[in-house]
Structure formats: structure tokens, C-alpha cells
Write a protein that holds these residues in place. Structure first.
Motif, PDB file in Angstrom:
ATOM      1  N   GLY A 145      -3.802   1.965   2.529  1.00 58.80           N
ATOM      2  CA  GLY A 145      -3.419   2.091   1.123  1.00 58.80           C
ATOM      3  C   GLY A 145      -3.656   3.455   0.515  1.00 58.80           C
ATOM      4  N   ILE A 146      -3.355   3.543  -0.749  1.00 58.61           N
ATOM      5  CA  ILE A 146      -3.582   4.749  -1.549  1.00 58.61           C
ATOM      6  C   ILE A 146      -4.993   4.642  -2.110  1.00 58.61           C
ATOM      7  CG2 ILE A 146      -2.790   6.076  -3.543  1.00 58.61           C
ATOM      8  CD1 ILE A 146      -0.054   4.646  -3.230  1.00 58.61           C
TER       9      ILE A 146
ATOM     10  N   ASP B 270      -2.729   7.593   5.320  1.00 54.80           N
ATOM     11  CA  ASP B 270      -1.556   6.773   5.679  1.00 54.80           C
ATOM     12  C   ASP B 270      -0.490   6.822   4.592  1.00 54.80           C
ATOM     13  OD1 ASP B 270      -3.453   5.286   4.166  1.00 54.80           O
ATOM     14  OD2 ASP B 270      -2.616   3.389   4.815  1.00 54.80           O
ATOM     15  N   SER B 271      -0.902   6.901   3.339  1.00 52.85           N
ATOM     16  CA  SER B 271       0.088   7.033   2.277  1.00 52.85           C
ATOM     17  C   SER B 271       0.753   8.405   2.340  1.00 52.85           C
ATOM     18  CB  SER B 271      -0.580   6.838   0.910  1.00 52.85           C
ATOM     19  OG  SER B 271       0.273   7.297  -0.114  1.00 52.85           O
TER      20      SER B 271
ATOM     21  N   ASN C 235      -6.282   3.696   6.067  1.00 54.97           N
ATOM     22  CA  ASN C 235      -7.101   2.727   5.341  1.00 54.97           C
ATOM     23  C   ASN C 235      -6.233   1.723   4.578  1.00 54.97           C
ATOM     24  OD1 ASN C 235      -6.190   4.273   3.247  1.00 54.97           O
ATOM     25  ND2 ASN C 235      -8.186   4.587   2.294  1.00 54.97           N
TER      26      ASN C 235
HETATM   27 MG    MG Z   1      -4.931   5.644   2.695  1.00 56.02          MG
END
Ligand code: MG
Ligand code: ADP
Length: 568
Positions: A474-475, A445-446, A472
Motif C-alpha cells: 500500500g501507500i 510498491d505504490s 508493504n
Molecule cells: Mg508501499
């Protein structure tokens, strides 16, 4: 006396040198150039961000062996592609960048977007020049394409100030460049091949490492025969995957750590001993390991460790001669060998651990369950583009490549944001060379956030790319909604929001609505399965499948931390 416009000279020179694709974003002073390119028969793809344009141009270069062109405006336009140029140069992929520049008579007095572009490009290039006159353009275009593709592939930059772009040249004064032949094949010295054969024959624990140099060399046919006949265990590098199929019985990816650590002779085919291969040093390798290194670039030989046999050669002729010699002595590394037994046991153990996690399909999902089902439903011959941290790392081992040059990822430079640009290049490549072949772009997603707007480019050019976002929050990892809210209620958002956190379950798939198209949000495997089936039906539109996973899902425990320090 008839005169020819400089923009037409550039466009026709590119065409003459076999260039097919241009990716860019236009503006002053390159607007007319983009139109001249289309008029000359080049395919022009207008992108949304210069970085993505540069990524697309270099991916088409890797896929076709002919550089793509990235066309950008002066100053910020050129600065935005330096990341892409560095990525191509570090990956050893051919690329031509063409930048507009401020008028020469405005230089030094604050010209519009004035910038020392040739100097700025030089560290990321094999060749950087500003053709001094319209008449000399064909000379520099020929040289740029030749530098990008001969020897170790890389980047060439051509700089065109507005006044040159607007100039003309008398037809008979225009430099007559010839189209250069394909890059010369570098053959290995026979004695060195024999030394390599002898070393391999004497090895107790041999290992072949296949890198993206072998993929670029199109050495797949001979390497498949070689591996099958010799039964030597092999390990593909991330983008070396598929040169010999990941499903071949000799592939020991599932025992990667053990294979590297215990091998006594490693044959390196177009792969560098950089961070990806842990520099070739202990503790990731045996201290007495011997390397047979084959690379097109002589300066690469002996880098990081001294190779026992070091050969400057194209992978294909080397592999042909090696095959011949090994065949002549009927070399076959039997499965009964203790080394094979050790590797096979480890492969089986690791596969079982992964199987167990793949079967845990209750929500919130883990990576292994998502990738396992993704693997089952995407076509086996699809081009897989991937980026992210866990998404890319776990996806690399879970998603199989059975064909060469079918995996494009963050690569040697570890660049995030490459995915959509690579996917666009791959989709054009499929459209033009392998109609019906699919492109699946698996994004964290990042990672998706860096270049997500290129979804509009995919829609505009009718490219049926399936984007799967493994989300998820986030990073590396994020938080569930309750934890996220609790953490952020504690003070100023800029002080308390963890730098790794991104929005919780952001509906990236809703971006498809901007185009009146459909995206998919999945929390369960059955939803993922039905979304993937729907996505396969699209023949001229992209889609986004956004898979919400457990924000604390992680890799299975590893023997070594990522980037374990290697010591001699
Ligand atoms: Mg992620
Ligand atoms: P990987 O990431 O797969 O390990 P690298 O990018 O580290 O691959 O290494 C690729 C190597 O392949 C580079 O050192 C490059 O010089 C080399 N190479 C590129 N093309 C060829 C070719 N046709 N034959 C031999 N080596 C090549």
C-alpha cells in the motif's frame, strides 16, 4: 541551390551543442525527427510513457551537466511531460523538451492535438519558443541549451508545428550558430569569503549543509579536503549525499534533527531552505542561528530567512577559497569540542536504535532489516535510485552513498514515478562512462506502479538495472490478507477499500516472465541475499526483486512529525 530538411537542422543543431541523449515517444508529427536524430549520431531511447522519458532526460542532464532531450508529440504528449518539466525546473536540473505541434494552418479550427503548448510550458521553463522558420532553428537550439545550463540550471522548451518540421531551408540561409562555451564560473567576492571564514571561526556549534547544488557543481574533491581538514560536522541533503562520503567521520546524518536544531552557524552549500530543510526556522532551528548561504542563483539568497552572509557563487570556487582561508589559520574543529561530543553521542544512540531493528530478521520483515542487508550486498559504488514514502525516507538514511551524484530520488518536488526513468538514464550513463558500475532502483510498491512498464524499455536496451520493490501492500502502509479481506467484505469495494491499500503481496517480479526472464519474490533475508547475488551476475538485463515486508512496518519514532510547521 541545395536545401536541408528542418528535422535534419534540428538534429544537427542539437549535436553541435553537445547533446548526446534523447528520450521520447514518437508519433505524428515527430517520427521523421526521431530518425534524423539517430542519423545525426544522437542516442535515441524510446520509452513507454512520456513522463518517464522526461524524467530520464533530466536525470542524464544532472549526471552529465549537458541536458538530455525529451521528444514528444503534440497535445497530450506535451501535457504528459509538464509534470516532468516542473520536476526538473524545481530540482534545478538542465533539460530540453521538444514537442511536435499541430500544423499552423489548422490552429483555431480544431487541429489534431491542437494545444497552446508554448504558453503551457512557460511556467515550467526558463525559455520556451516556437522557431518561426527552419532556417532559424539553430539559433533557438543554441539558446535553449544555453538557458538550460547557464546560471541556475533549468528547462527549455522548443515547439515545432508539423508544417515547420516538414519544411526545408536553403543551405546558405540557415542561421550559423556557434557552440557556446561551458557555463561561466561565478566567483565569490573575496570580502564575503572572509566574512564567512570569520563567522565560521567564531561559531560554537557550526554545521555545514551540502546540497545537490554542490553535487551539480562537481565540488566533491575540494569539499572532501575542506571537511577533512576543518573537521566540521556536515549534513548532506538527500541528493547532496556522497559529495563528501556518507561514511566520513564528520557526517552527522544520524543526528540530523539535533544538528539542525542546535547549530549556531550553518554554512549552506547549494541547498535551499525549503521544506526539505524546514525553511530554516524554529522549532527545527535555533531562533538565533546564523546562515552563510552560497548559491549560484542570486534570487535564492535570503529566501525564507535573511542570511548573515549571502554569496552568489559557484560552489567549487567558493569552496576553494574557503579552504585556502581556513587552512591559512589552521582551523580545526576538534573532536574534544562540546558540540562534537553532543553530536557524537546522539549519532551513537540513533545508530544503536537502528541496529536493533536491523537485527530483527524474522518474517514478516521490517524496513530496517531489509535496508541493512541491502546495504551489505549492493556494491558500494552503485548508483542508487529511490522513491516511495517510507521506502525512500528510511532508505535515505540506511543506504550509504560514498560517491557524488550517485543518488537520484523524488527530489525537491516530491514526484512519484521518477524511479524507472532515472534508473534508465543512470544505467546509460554507467554503460557509456563507467562500464560495470551498477544501478539499484529501490521502489515502494505504490511508487513502482506509476512507471512500472518501463521495465520493457530496460529489457529492450539491455540495461542491467536491479529493481528492488519494498512491498508493504500500500501507500504508506497496507494490510495483510485476512485484514484486507475482512475490511472489504463489509460493502461496496469503492466505499470500503482504504485509499491507502494496494493488492496484498502482488507478484510484481512476475513481470520479468513477459520477457522470458527471472524475477525474485522474497519474504526472508536469506532469500533477499541470494536474489541480490543472482542479480549482480546480470550484465545486460534488468531484474525485479520483490520483497514482501510487514504491511504495518514503520519508521522509528521521530522527534518531529513530518513537515512540522515552522514558525518565525
Ligand atoms: Mg508501499
Ligand atoms: P537540496 O535538495 O540538495 O537541498 P536544492 O535543490 O534545494 O538542493 O538547492 C540546490 C541549489 O543549488 C539551488 O538553489 C541552485 O540554484 C544551486 N546550484 C545549482 N548549481 C550550482 C552551482 N554550480 N554552484 C552553486 N549553486 C548551485
Amino acid at each position: 541551390m541545395s536545401e536541408v530538411e528542418a528535422v535534419q537542422i534540428i538534429a544537427e543543431s542539437l549535436k553541435q551543442q553537445g547533446i548526446e541523449y534523447v528520450f521520447g515517444i514518437i508519433g505524428i508529427p515527430v517520427i521523421e525527427l526521431s530518425m534524423a536524430m539517430q542519423a545525426a549520431g544522437l542516442k535515441y531511447i524510446g520509452m513507454r510513457n512520456e513522463q518517464s522519458a522526461c524524467y530520464a532526460a533530466q536525470a542524464i542532464g544532472y549526471l552529465t551537466g549537458k541536458p538530455g532531450v525529451c521528444l514528444v508529440v503534440s497535445g497530450p504528449g506535451l501535457l504528459h511531460v509538464t509534470g516532468g518539466m516542473a520536476n526538473a525546473q524545481v530540482n534545478c536540473w538542465p533539460l530540453i523538451v521538444i514537442g511536435g505541434a499541430t500544423n499552423e494552418d489548422h490552429e483555431g479550427i480544431g487541429g489534431f492535438q491542437e494545444c497552446p503548448q508554448v504558453e503551457l510550458s512557460r511556467p515550467y521553463c526558463k525559455y520556451a519558443a516556437r522557431p518561426p522558420t527552419a532556417a532559424l532553428i539553430p539559433l533557438h537550439v543554441e539558446k535553449a541549451v544555453r538557458y538550460a545550463t547557464y546560471g541556475r540550471p533549468g528547462v527549455a522548451y522548443l515547439d515545432f508545428p508539423g508544417n515547420i518540421l516538414q519544411s526545408r531551408a536553403p543551405e546558405e540561409k540557415i542561421y550559423k550558430a556557434l557552440a557556446h562555451p561551458a557555463p561561466p564560473l561565478v566567483y565569490p567576492p573575496h570580502d564575503e569569503v572572509i566574512r564567512a571564514v570569520n563567522l565560521l571561526r567564531s561559531a560554537k556549534r557550526p554545521l555545514v549543509v551540502i546540497g545537490k547544488g554542490a553535487a551539480y557543481a562537481h565540488a566533491e574533491n575540494i569539499l572532501r579536503h575542506f571537511i577533512e581538514n576543518t573537521n566540521l560536522p556536515f549534513l548532506p541533503s538527500p541528493m547532496g549525499k556522497g559529495v563528501v562520503s556518507d561514511s566520513a567521520p564528520q557526517c552527522v546524518s544520524s543526528a540530523r534533527t539535533l544538528a539542525l536544531q542546535k547549530a549556531d552557524v550553518v554554512l549552506l552549500l547549494g541547498a535551499r531552505l525549503n521544506w526539505i530543510l524546514h525553511f530554516g526556522r524554529p522549532p527545527r532551528y535555533d531562533k538565533d542561528v546564523k546562515f552563510i548561504q552560497v548559491d549560484i542563483c542570486p534570487e535564492e539568497l535570503h529566501n525564507s530567512v535573511i542570511s548573515t552572509v549571502a554569496i552568489q557563487s559557484d560552489i567549487k570556487p567558493f569552496a576553494e577559497q574557503l579552504f585556502e582561508q581556513m587552512n591559512a589559520v589552521n582551523f580545526h574543529f576538534s573532536n574534544e569540542n562540546p558540540w562534537w561530543q553532543q553530536l557524537a553521542t546522539k549519532c551513537a544512540q540513533n545508530k544503536e536504535a537502528v541496529q536493533t531493528m536491523s537485527k530483527q530478521i524474522s518474517a514478516p520483515l521490517n524496513y530496517y532489516a531489509v535496508f541493512h542487508h541491502l546495504r551489505e550486498l549492493i556494491p558500494r559504488d552503485a548508483v542508487i535510485v529511490s522513491e516511495g514514502a517510507n521506502t525512500m525516507d528510511i532508505g535515505r538514511s540506511m543506504l550509504l552513498n560514498i560517491l557524488p551524484r550517485h543518488r537520484l530520488d523524488a527530489g525537491t518536488f516530491g514526484t512519484m514515478g521518477v524511479g524507472p526513468g532515472f534508473a534508465i538514464a543512470a544505467a546509460l550513463f554507467c554503460r557509456d562512462r563507467f562500464p560495470g558500475k551498477r544501478v539499484v532502483c529501490v521502489e515502494g510498491d505504490s511508487a513502482f506502479g506509476f512507471s512500472g512498464m518501463e521495465i520493457e524499455t530496460m529489457v529492450r536496451y539491455n540495461l542491467p538495472i536491479t529493481i528492488v520493490i519494498v512491498n508493504n501492500n500500500g501507500i504508506y502502509g497496507g494490510f495483510d490478507q485476512d485484514t484486507f479481506d475482512a475490511i472489504r467484505s463489509a460493502g461496496d469495494l469503492s466505499q470500503v477499500t482504504p485509499p491507502s491499500a494496494l493488492g496484498v503481496q502482488v507478484h510484481y517480479e512476475e513481470m520479468m516472465k513477459m520477457f522470458g526472464l527471472k524475477g525474485y519474490f522474497c519474504k526472508e533475508i536469506v532469500e533477499l541475499q541470494s536474489a541480490l547475488k543472482e542479480a549482480q551476475k546480470l550484465t545486460d538485463k534488468p531484474t525485479i526483486i520483490n520483497v514482501a515486508i510487514n504491511p504495518s512496518s514503520d519508521r522509528k519514532p521521530q522527534t518531529f512529525n513530518w513537515l512540522t510547521e515552522s514558525k518565525l
